[in-house]
Design an enzyme around this catalytic site. Structure first.
Site, short mmCIF file in Angstrom:
data_model
loop_
_atom_site.label_atom_id
_atom_site.label_comp_id
_atom_site.label_asym_id
_atom_site.label_seq_id
_atom_site.Cartn_x
_atom_site.Cartn_y
_atom_site.Cartn_z
CB SER A 60 -24.32 47.97 -121.80
OG SER A 60 -24.43 49.19 -122.76
CD GLN A 61 -27.47 43.30 -116.64
OE1 GLN A 61 -28.53 44.03 -117.33
NE2 GLN A 61 -27.69 42.36 -116.25
#
Ligand code: SAH
Length: 216
Positions: A60-61
């Site tokens: 994920s970011q």
């Protein structure tokens, strides 16, 4: 290798994006994100972007990891369940903040890689297993906190049942389509579930069953 400048730039960006919890920022600063990323993309490890980790999945970011971690309101007393180990990065960040982190991944090949990295980093308060996270980990319930890092349409009932009825918090992306997903915080008190919508997100889908990675 990432430079100190790229780390500092990311932390400043997270602050600007509204992450204020100092312990969350410190956890993100201290976990070497480059270790969880395939070599080809390693020079982008400290950029605020999601990156591929193989088998069609992504790490994920950082901004989303920070938002979810902050929303979870984790303390050193908590036992936390994560669904979707993926690279192991979110698990490593959470393990710095909680008592024990349990994590379930449906791709045995991803789980094996993640477990190797977490061990190398000396994180001893993480217990990981391959399985269908939709069913949770009933033998170890209830959990003070549950974080789901893949998106179902609705929160699986098994996970709601395994959330502590005493103020347990679940952070979970949900949405009918990839374009209509939002991050939600669900807080359980007794049989009441309070729902708060946090932000628009884009996660891979929460899928049933365990994947057969020998055919990948
Ligand atoms: N938390 C991860 C992000 C992983 S992406 C990280 O920090 O890198 C989402 C992961 O959820 C994928 O690895 C996917 O295989 C897994 N997943 C999807 N459905 C699942 C399920 N039912 N049970 C367990 N894992 C699941």
């Amino acid at each position: 290798m990432p430079t100190d400048a790229s780390r500092i730039r990311l932390i400043l960006g997270l602050r600007r994006a509204g992450i204020t919890d100092a312990s969350v920022l410190a956890a993100i600063e201290s976990v070497p994100r480059e270790r969880f990323i395939p070599e080809t993309f390693r020079d982008q490890a400290w950029e605020d972007i999601a990156l591929p980790i193989g088998l069609g999945q992504t790490i994920s970011q950082p901004r989303v990891v920070a938002t979810m971690t902050e929303a979870l309101k984790v303390s050193k007393r908590h036992r936390v369940l994560e669904i979707g180990t993926g690279s192991g990065y979110q698990a490593a960040v959470l393990a710095r903040l909680c008592r024990r982190l349990y994590t379930i991944e449906r791709h045995p090949a991803l789980l094996e890689r993640a477990e190797g990295i977490l061990k190398e980093l000396g994180l001893t308060n993480i217990v990981a297993r391959a399985g269908d996270g939709m069913a949770g980990w009933p033998e170890l319930a209830p959990f003070d906190r549950i974080i789901v890092t893949a998106a179902p349409k609705e929160a699986p009932q098994a996970l709601l049942d395994q959330l502590s009825p005493d103020g347990g918090i679940m952070v979970i992306p949900m949405g009918r389509t990839a374009d209509s997903q939002h991050l939600w915080r669900l807080t359980r008190n007794g049989e009441e579930i309070a729902r708060e919508k946090l932000m628009a997100v884009r996660f891979v889908p929460l899928l049933p069953g365990v994947a057969d990675d020998t055919k990948a």
